[in-house]
Every structure is written in C-alpha cells, then in structure tokens.
Design an enzyme around this catalytic site. Structure first.
Site, PDB file in Angstrom:
ATOM      1  N   SER A  19       0.806  -1.224   0.000  1.00 40.45           N
ATOM      2  CA  SER A  19       0.000   0.000   0.000  1.00 40.45           C
ATOM      3  C   SER A  19       0.843   1.281   0.000  1.00 40.45           C
ATOM      4  CB  SER A  19      -0.918   0.010   1.230  1.00 40.45           C
ATOM      5  OG  SER A  19      -1.600   1.240   1.271  1.00 40.45           O
ATOM      6  N   LYS A  70     -13.876  -4.405   2.710  1.00 41.11           N
ATOM      7  CA  LYS A  70     -14.746  -3.237   2.481  1.00 41.11           C
ATOM      8  C   LYS A  70     -16.232  -3.525   2.681  1.00 41.11           C
ATOM      9  CE  LYS A  70     -11.917  -0.585  -0.769  1.00 41.11           C
ATOM     10  NZ  LYS A  70     -11.863   0.104  -2.059  1.00 41.11           N
ATOM     11  N   ASP A 106     -14.267   6.433  -2.216  1.00 43.60           N
ATOM     12  CA  ASP A 106     -13.743   6.016  -3.534  1.00 43.60           C
ATOM     13  C   ASP A 106     -14.451   6.759  -4.671  1.00 43.60           C
ATOM     14  OD1 ASP A 106     -11.765   4.215  -2.755  1.00 43.60           O
ATOM     15  OD2 ASP A 106     -13.148   2.508  -2.694  1.00 43.60           O
ATOM     16  N   ALA A 132     -18.074  -4.419 -13.254  1.00 40.44           N
ATOM     17  CA  ALA A 132     -19.208  -4.217 -12.343  1.00 40.44           C
ATOM     18  C   ALA A 132     -18.843  -4.702 -10.934  1.00 40.44           C
ATOM     19  CB  ALA A 132     -20.428  -4.968 -12.870  1.00 40.44           C
ATOM     20  N   GLY A 133     -17.567  -4.596 -10.576  1.00 40.47           N
ATOM     21  CA  GLY A 133     -17.103  -5.022  -9.250  1.00 40.47           C
ATOM     22  C   GLY A 133     -17.265  -3.898  -8.223  1.00 40.47           C
ATOM     23  N   GLY A 134     -16.505  -4.002  -7.134  1.00 41.02           N
ATOM     24  CA  GLY A 134     -16.632  -3.058  -6.019  1.00 41.02           C
ATOM     25  C   GLY A 134     -16.317  -1.619  -6.423  1.00 41.02           C
ATOM     26  N   LEU A 223      -9.298   3.171 -13.941  1.00 47.14           N
ATOM     27  CA  LEU A 223      -9.104   3.210 -12.482  1.00 47.14           C
ATOM     28  C   LEU A 223      -7.733   2.685 -12.068  1.00 47.14           C
ATOM     29  CD1 LEU A 223     -12.039   3.973 -12.397  1.00 47.14           C
ATOM     30  CD2 LEU A 223     -12.452   2.214 -10.700  1.00 47.14           C
ATOM     31  N   TYR A 225      -3.832   2.394 -11.516  1.00 48.60           N
ATOM     32  CA  TYR A 225      -2.741   3.375 -11.426  1.00 48.60           C
ATOM     33  C   TYR A 225      -1.364   2.710 -11.463  1.00 48.60           C
ATOM     34  CZ  TYR A 225      -3.094   2.385  -6.412  1.00 48.60           C
ATOM     35  OH  TYR A 225      -3.165   1.767  -5.193  1.00 48.60           O
TER      36      TYR A 225
HETATM   37  P1  NAP Z   1     -13.441  -6.521  -8.125  1.00 46.17           P
HETATM   38  O1  NAP Z   1     -14.539  -6.160  -7.199  1.00 46.17           O
HETATM   39  O2  NAP Z   1     -12.768  -7.838  -8.014  1.00 46.17           O
HETATM   40  O3  NAP Z   1     -14.042  -6.393  -9.633  1.00 46.17           O
HETATM   41  C1  NAP Z   1     -13.271  -6.732 -10.745  1.00 46.17           C
HETATM   42  C2  NAP Z   1     -14.067  -6.440 -12.036  1.00 46.17           C
HETATM   43  O4  NAP Z   1     -13.181  -6.684 -13.148  1.00 46.17           O
HETATM   44  C3  NAP Z   1     -15.271  -7.346 -12.240  1.00 46.17           C
HETATM   45  O5  NAP Z   1     -16.242  -6.641 -12.969  1.00 46.17           O
HETATM   46  C4  NAP Z   1     -14.672  -8.489 -13.088  1.00 46.17           C
HETATM   47  O6  NAP Z   1     -15.627  -9.143 -13.896  1.00 46.17           O
HETATM   48  C5  NAP Z   1     -13.723  -7.707 -13.983  1.00 46.17           C
HETATM   49  N1  NAP Z   1     -12.605  -8.520 -14.472  1.00 46.17           N
HETATM   50  C6  NAP Z   1     -11.493  -8.903 -13.786  1.00 46.17           C
HETATM   51  N2  NAP Z   1     -10.678  -9.622 -14.588  1.00 46.17           N
HETATM   52  C7  NAP Z   1     -11.286  -9.679 -15.795  1.00 46.17           C
HETATM   53  C8  NAP Z   1     -10.946 -10.283 -17.045  1.00 46.17           C
HETATM   54  N3  NAP Z   1      -9.810 -10.963 -17.192  1.00 46.17           N
HETATM   55  N4  NAP Z   1     -11.800 -10.159 -18.088  1.00 46.17           N
HETATM   56  C9  NAP Z   1     -12.949  -9.465 -17.956  1.00 46.17           C
HETATM   57  N5  NAP Z   1     -13.331  -8.863 -16.783  1.00 46.17           N
HETATM   58  C10 NAP Z   1     -12.512  -8.982 -15.726  1.00 46.17           C
HETATM   59  O7  NAP Z   1     -12.253  -5.440  -8.082  1.00 46.17           O
HETATM   60  P2  NAP Z   1     -12.357  -3.880  -7.726  1.00 46.17           P
HETATM   61  O8  NAP Z   1     -12.048  -3.681  -6.296  1.00 46.17           O
HETATM   62  O9  NAP Z   1     -13.617  -3.357  -8.297  1.00 46.17           O
HETATM   63  O10 NAP Z   1     -11.077  -3.298  -8.525  1.00 46.17           O
HETATM   64  C11 NAP Z   1     -11.090  -3.209  -9.937  1.00 46.17           C
HETATM   65  C12 NAP Z   1      -9.927  -2.367 -10.452  1.00 46.17           C
HETATM   66  O11 NAP Z   1     -10.036  -1.029  -9.950  1.00 46.17           O
HETATM   67  C13 NAP Z   1      -8.545  -2.872 -10.024  1.00 46.17           C
HETATM   68  O12 NAP Z   1      -7.670  -2.712 -11.101  1.00 46.17           O
HETATM   69  C14 NAP Z   1      -8.143  -1.910  -8.912  1.00 46.17           C
HETATM   70  O13 NAP Z   1      -6.744  -1.739  -8.823  1.00 46.17           O
HETATM   71  C15 NAP Z   1      -8.809  -0.624  -9.373  1.00 46.17           C
HETATM   72  N6  NAP Z   1      -9.087   0.292  -8.255  1.00 46.17           N
HETATM   73  C16 NAP Z   1      -8.476   1.504  -8.281  1.00 46.17           C
HETATM   74  C17 NAP Z   1      -8.718   2.389  -7.232  1.00 46.17           C
HETATM   75  C18 NAP Z   1      -8.035   3.737  -7.271  1.00 46.17           C
HETATM   76  O14 NAP Z   1      -7.997   4.391  -6.222  1.00 46.17           O
HETATM   77  N7  NAP Z   1      -7.547   4.182  -8.392  1.00 46.17           N
HETATM   78  C19 NAP Z   1      -9.577   2.040  -6.182  1.00 46.17           C
HETATM   79  C20 NAP Z   1     -10.200   0.788  -6.207  1.00 46.17           C
HETATM   80  C21 NAP Z   1      -9.931  -0.099  -7.252  1.00 46.17           C
HETATM   81  P3  NAP Z   1     -16.523 -10.366 -13.292  1.00 46.17           P
HETATM   82  O15 NAP Z   1     -17.672  -9.710 -12.584  1.00 46.17           O
HETATM   83  O16 NAP Z   1     -16.961 -11.104 -14.516  1.00 46.17           O
HETATM   84  O17 NAP Z   1     -15.649 -11.167 -12.391  1.00 46.17           O
END
Ligand code: NAP
Length: 284
Positions: A19, A70, A106, A132-134, A223, A225
C-alpha cells in the site's frame, strides 16, 4: 515525531505491504504539522471483528479499509453514511468518541479527480463502464448522484452487471450491454471508464476494449494506477482523446479520508508527488 498526543489512523487490509497509503498520509500530516500518524495493519478475514473493537479500545481516530474487508466491515460499524450504504461498502471509518461511522470516499475521490483533470460537465455524459465489481459500484453510484445522463454497463459476468444496473436504475438511465456489443455502445458515448483490472501490472499489454472502438472525442478513464498510463490510456492519448488515470482517484479518496479524520484540507499536490515518486521507484 510520535508523542503521547499523536492521533493514530491506519489501514485494515490483507495484504497491506504494497500500500502507498502510509507514505502518502504520513507525508501529508508532516507537511502541515498535524499530530497524526498512519500505520498499515494486516488484518486476516477472521480477525476483522477483533480489529474493529481495537479501533475503540486503542482510540484510533479512524482507519481506511481495503480488500478484502470493504463489505464485511459494514455490519460491524455503528453508523453508515448514506452513499456508503448505497454502494454497500466502506473504505473509511471515523471514530467519533467510540462511535464508528463508515464512509466510502472512492466514488467522490474518482469524481473529484475526473473533474480536476478533464473539465467535463457530468450532466452531459453518456458513460460506458467496463466492469461491475466493487470499484465500479462506488464510481457508478457517485456518478449517478452527480446527474450523468446515462450509464451503460459492460461486464464479463452478466449477473453482476444486472445487479449494478438494478441498484442504479432509480437514479439514472442504465442498461446492460453484452461485451460483443460494447463497440456499438461506445460509438455514441462520451466517457469510457475501465473499472476492471485488465491492463494492470504485470499484464500491461492487455486492453479491456478494442483499439478501433476509441475516438478522439471520447474521454477515456482507467481506475488502474499501476502502470500510471495503461495500454488503454496510451492508445486513446495517441488518437488525441482526453485521458484520466487511476492515480487521481487514489489520491483524492485518501484526501477525503484525511479531511474526515482531521477536519483540515489535505495537501493533495504533495500527496500526488509522494505517490508518483513511490510508483516511479517500483512500488505497487
Ligand atoms: P473486483 O470487485 O474484483 O471487480 C473486478 C471487475 O473486473 C469485475 O467486474 C470483473 O468481472 C472484472 N474482471 C477482472 N478480470 C477480468 C478479465 N480478465 N476479463 C474481464 N473482466 C474482468 O475489483 P475492484 O475492487 O472493483 O477493482 C477493480 C480495479 O479497480 C482494479 O484494477 C483496482 O486496482 C482498481 N481500483 C483503483 C482504485 C483507485 O484508487 N484508483 C480504487 C479501487 C480499485 P466479473 O464480474 O466477470 O468477475
């Protein structure tokens, strides 16, 4: 310097060693001479309840919460802010004299950085959101609160996209798009947001959409970085499109947490320089 007057804040996650938050927040506290210190706590999933009790027992001023806690922390808190309740997840806890209040910074961190870096008018935006994740839930709920025109959701698993669309349907026009139809959905959209991990280190050559679907008049936001500029953003930028990386969201979600804990404006430029320096030296 840590003294008996120092107020402690920190991060609950598992793992936490990667982190950037401790370095970013401690640099910010030092810069404006606030008696605060930020520590990272690696909290295993089955220890979350005890860790939350520890916030009260040790009088921590608050914590940030990251993967995998979370959602699990929500029922353990005394009060949840309405936006965090809608998102269904908390990334920041504030301890008000033993009463633990959960927030989610966020989405607002994302929107604040998007507006700062692109100058777009949110009420004009037709958004295509990949994922459509978190993180997608936080960003989509906040964009809906800010009055975007429409959100089209494209996700690998259709059920998750449908769940998000249902959540949003009372506040914004929403549709679920099959990944095969994403090109068509993007063709008359104004803002494309990648909320998946496609393109994240070490898979830096991957793109969540085909390059031919991008246009110079599309704003493209990612999203991720790490890397600071994904293949998606590089490709969009080469076409002349406006781009927006995930680093601004990371800094601003932290800045909003800082403001909730301290009641002071966060030194965001210093926080950005600190994070960029860390990332450029190989941090994740
Ligand atoms: P999460 O809840 O696990 O959701 C992941 C999403 O990505 C789901 O929609 C998943 O689809 C999709 N996915 C993952 N691998 C895939 C693949 N190979 N092909 C197609 N779809 C795929 O994760 P999250 O917490 O939302 O985080 C998602 C991204 O946002 C990460 O890269 C994270 O680093 C970034 N993020 C950035 C910040 C920031 O401050 N900039 C904050 C939070 C997160 P399914 O539903 O089909 O599994």
């Amino acid at each position: 310097m840590i003294t008996s007057k120092t107020q402690l804040v920190g991060l609950f996650g598992h793992p936490v060693h990667h982190s950037q938050s401790p370095v970013m927040h401690n640099a910010a506290f030092a810069a404006i001479h606030l008696p605060f210190a930020y520590a990272a706590f690696d909290v295993a999933p089955d220890a979350l309840g005890e860790a939350v009790k520890g916030i009260r027992a040790l009088s921590l001023r608050g914590v940030n919460v990251t993967i995998p806690h979370k959602v699990a922390i929500v029922p353990l808190l005394d009060e949840i802010d309405p936006l965090a309740k809608r998102i269904g997840a908390v990334n920041t806890v504030v301890n008000e004299n033993g009463r633990l209040i959960g927030y989610n910074t966020d989405g607002n961190g994302y929107v604040r950085s998007l507006l700062e870096e692109t100058n777009i008018r949110l009420t004009n935006q037709v958004v295509v959101m990949i994922g459509a994740g978190g993180a997608a839930r936080a960003v989509a709920c906040t964009l809906a609160e800010h009055g975007v025109k429409e959100i089209r959701i494209v996700n690998r698993s259709r059920e998750k996209a449908q769940m998000l669309a249902e959540l949003l349907s009372s506040s914004v026009s929403t549709s679920v798009i099959d990944p095969q139809q994403a090109g068509e959905a993007i063709s008359d959209a104004s803002l494309l947001i990648n909320t998946t991990s496609i393109g994240m280190y070490p898979h830096v050559e991957e793109m969540p959409v085909a390059a031919e679907w991008l246009r110079p008049d599309l704003v493209v936001s990612d999203l991720i970085y790490n890397p600071l500029e994904t293949k998606l953003l590089q490709t969009a930028k080469a076409l002349g499109a406006k781009t927006h990386s995930g680093v601004g969201m990371f800094i601003n979600q932290g800045a909003l947490a800082f403001e909730l804990w301290t009641g002071r404006s966060a030194p965001t430029e210093l926080m950005r320089e600190t994070v960029l320096r860390q990332l450029q030296h190989g941090g994740t």
